[in-house]
Write a protein that holds these residues in place. Sequence first.
Motif, PDB file in Angstrom:
ATOM      1  N   ASP A   5       0.863  -1.178   0.000  1.00 27.14           N
ATOM      2  CA  ASP A   5       0.000   0.000   0.000  1.00 27.14           C
ATOM      3  C   ASP A   5       0.899   1.228   0.000  1.00 27.14           C
ATOM      4  O   ASP A   5       1.508   1.559   1.026  1.00 27.14           O
ATOM      5  CB  ASP A   5      -0.902  -0.024   1.244  1.00 27.14           C
ATOM      6  N   ASN A  32       0.148   4.329  -0.107  1.00 31.66           N
ATOM      7  CA  ASN A  32      -0.327   5.444   0.728  1.00 31.66           C
ATOM      8  C   ASN A  32       0.059   5.229   2.189  1.00 31.66           C
ATOM      9  O   ASN A  32       0.564   6.123   2.853  1.00 31.66           O
ATOM     10  CB  ASN A  32      -1.846   5.580   0.589  1.00 31.66           C
ATOM     11  N   LYS A  33      -0.216   4.034   2.689  1.00 35.56           N
ATOM     12  CA  LYS A  33       0.128   3.723   4.082  1.00 35.56           C
ATOM     13  C   LYS A  33       1.572   3.265   4.224  1.00 35.56           C
ATOM     14  O   LYS A  33       2.083   3.161   5.327  1.00 35.56           O
ATOM     15  CB  LYS A  33      -0.799   2.618   4.609  1.00 35.56           C
TER      16      LYS A  33
END
Length: 297
Positions: free
Chosen positions: A152, A154-155
């Motif tokens: 991920d 974004n995370k």
Amino acid sequence: MQLNKTLLASLLLLIMSADNSFSQTTPIPAEAKSKTAPLIFSPETVKSGEQIFNTNCKSCHGDPGKANYAKLVPIPKDPASPEYQKNTDGEMFFILSNGRGLMPNFVNTLSEEQRWQVISFVRSFNKNYTQPAIKVAGVVKTETAKMTLAYDSNKKMIFATITDSIAGLRKPLSDISIKIFIKRTFGNLLIAETTTGKDGIGYFNIPRDIPGDSIGTLSLIAKTQGNSKELTSTLNEKIGIITKPKKLLEQRAWWNINKMAPIWLISIYTLGILGILSTVIYILFQLQKIKKINQNK
């Protein structure tokens, strides 16, 4: 001087004893104690467990019930003994997975199914044993389930998704425990664990300081826990620290070729050869000298 050596030896013995004692008494988590096998113990699992036991355990524990274990300190317990049999299945599984004292861990050597088969074999020596009910929560049917690993951005976290195919539809599986490892030269190194949520997704809190390869890539492998047949998924991701591993054959070392051997080793070898040759020449010279003396008599 002698007193200092005695004190040093005593201190080392004390440290070793303390460390061993600590390992022997490391508490087993309550959750691990209550863990039950995800499979039914049967003659087939006992037979498989016996083969695994003979290959991996017999050299130290001996034959169950015969007390012919290895003479180690501490003494490896006889798996058939009442003392060992009083452990719960979960305790046996925890010890087998994580090791204890001098006993190594087998989490990377044996699959979860194989570890339970060993316990099935060990339990076959206890006539009073009754297998606890199998807890079905978190069990994955590997015939239809699937796990994927992804990153991920974004995370900035690695996550796993587990779904099961039911009537042609993909359904997320929750409450599935997953462990993630990084591949190393001598086995897999556990770095994080997680459990899937209602959406079938579980994120791993992976340390940021793990050395990767020359471009920071880590080779990851995730395995489900709590089921008889593990689901696995692999992923290569650039989330590690960039390292430039030393090429062992490019530096002077014992195991390298002659021209790359350590200087001190080459020096000792050369001096040794010269010493032997000098000794031989000296002996020949002395023999020649004795011969001349005898001829002049």
